[in-house]
Design an enzyme around this catalytic site. Structure first.
Site, PDB file in Angstrom:
ATOM      1  N   GLY A  82      -5.249   3.478 -45.455  1.00 58.99           N
ATOM      2  CA  GLY A  82      -4.187   2.622 -44.935  1.00 58.99           C
ATOM      3  C   GLY A  82      -4.734   1.234 -44.670  1.00 58.99           C
ATOM      4  N   GLN A 129      -5.124  -7.104 -40.845  1.00 57.43           N
ATOM      5  CA  GLN A 129      -6.519  -6.877 -41.274  1.00 57.43           C
ATOM      6  C   GLN A 129      -6.920  -7.776 -42.442  1.00 57.43           C
ATOM      7  OE1 GLN A 129      -5.912  -2.368 -41.395  1.00 57.43           O
ATOM      8  NE2 GLN A 129      -8.070  -2.524 -40.897  1.00 57.43           N
ATOM      9  N   CYS A 135     -12.054   2.857 -39.198  1.00 56.87           N
ATOM     10  CA  CYS A 135     -11.220   1.676 -39.439  1.00 56.87           C
ATOM     11  C   CYS A 135     -11.979   0.738 -40.360  1.00 56.87           C
ATOM     12  CB  CYS A 135     -10.894   0.972 -38.119  1.00 56.87           C
ATOM     13  SG  CYS A 135      -9.818  -0.468 -38.320  1.00 56.87           S
ATOM     14  N   LEU A 136     -11.287   0.212 -41.355  1.00 58.32           N
ATOM     15  CA  LEU A 136     -11.934  -0.706 -42.302  1.00 58.32           C
ATOM     16  C   LEU A 136     -12.373  -1.994 -41.610  1.00 58.32           C
ATOM     17  CD1 LEU A 136      -9.673  -0.151 -45.435  1.00 58.32           C
ATOM     18  CD2 LEU A 136     -11.862   0.928 -44.871  1.00 58.32           C
ATOM     19  N   HIS A 177      -2.212   4.614 -36.237  1.00 59.75           N
ATOM     20  CA  HIS A 177      -3.383   3.730 -36.294  1.00 59.75           C
ATOM     21  C   HIS A 177      -2.988   2.366 -36.896  1.00 59.75           C
ATOM     22  CE1 HIS A 177      -7.791   2.969 -37.446  1.00 59.75           C
ATOM     23  NE2 HIS A 177      -7.134   2.087 -38.178  1.00 59.75           N
ATOM     24  N   GLU A 178      -2.212   2.388 -37.988  1.00 60.33           N
ATOM     25  CA  GLU A 178      -1.798   1.119 -38.627  1.00 60.33           C
ATOM     26  C   GLU A 178      -0.852   0.337 -37.732  1.00 60.33           C
ATOM     27  OE1 GLU A 178      -3.631   0.463 -40.880  1.00 60.33           O
ATOM     28  OE2 GLU A 178      -4.192   2.428 -41.642  1.00 60.33           O
ATOM     29  N   HIS A 232      -2.496  -1.827 -35.208  1.00 63.51           N
ATOM     30  CA  HIS A 232      -2.976  -3.128 -35.698  1.00 63.51           C
ATOM     31  C   HIS A 232      -1.895  -4.208 -35.558  1.00 63.51           C
ATOM     32  CE1 HIS A 232      -6.936  -2.147 -37.299  1.00 63.51           C
ATOM     33  NE2 HIS A 232      -6.474  -1.148 -38.023  1.00 63.51           N
TER      34      HIS A 232
END
Ligand code: GNR
Ligand code: NI
Length: 193
Positions: A70, A75, A117-118, A159-160, A163
């Site tokens: 995702g 991000q 997380c990226l 989670h997304e 952000h």
């Protein structure tokens, strides 16, 4: 009289018919701590159609390259309420575009899952969240959709959506664990460069 010797085809003439679209250039992913990862994103509007049409393929390219399941627009430096997700069930692409998501209901039952997380590369922690959510959103054609999600998809959507509020997964764990992760990330990023 136009020059007949140098024929330059216009875009979308038969010269392009059936051609594959150019692969999108992956956008760089911001790494924490970064002020944009702590900022609230604004809703997508009709006026954003062209912007997000260009952004979405570049977000998928960044997510698949990482690889991740995702990615939220903040991000990649865009404070818009836009997510891309692909859990790749059976290793086959299943891309989802989620615009202006709203959680209509969340289960009182919780589930704990290890998250990464990226924007915190190489860092992982157990996070507790509602086990199931009911979600309303717009798809890539701005059509209104409602789904229920649980398991990895439920976790990933939550989670997304964090952000979009300027929240990352370490904001859900103890300050002791959060500080350990943020120091470890800073050290690893420093050694990388
Ligand atoms: O790629 C990702 N994997 C992941 C694993 C467990 C819980 C959440 C995620 S999302 C993450 C990609 C990412 O950072 N999205 O914001
Ligand atoms: Ni993330």
């Amino acid at each position: 009289m136009p020059d007949m010797d140098t024929h330059i085809p216009d875009a979308a003439t038969e010269a392009d018919a059936g051609a594959e679209p150019l692969p999108a250039e992956p956008l760089p992913i911001l790494v924490a701590p970064h002020p944009l990862l702590k900022s609230r994103a604004r809703p997508v509007t009709e006026a954003d159609r062209a912007t997000i049409a260009a952004l979405i393929p570049r977000m998928f390219a960044a997510m698949y390259r990482a690889p991740g399941i995702g990615l939220a627009a903040p991000q990649v430096g865009h404070l818009l309420r836009l997510l891309v997700i692909d859990l790749m069930p059976d290793d086959k692409p299943a891309p989802m575009v989620i615009i202006n998501p709203e959680i209509l209901a969340a289960s009182s039952e919780l589930c704990e899952r290890e998250e990464g997380c990226l924007s915190l590369p190489g860092q992982y922690a157990q996070v507790v969240r509602p086990a199931r959510i009911k979600l309303r959103y717009l798809d890539r054609d701005y059509a209104r959709r409602e789904i229920e999600a649980e398991g990895l998809l439920g976790t990933c959507i939550q989670h997304e959506m964090d952000h979009l509020e300027g929240t990352i997964f370490v904001d859900h764990i103890s300050s002791l664990k959060r500080n350990m992760i943020m120091r470890k990330l800073a050290k690893e990023q420093r050694l990388k460069k």
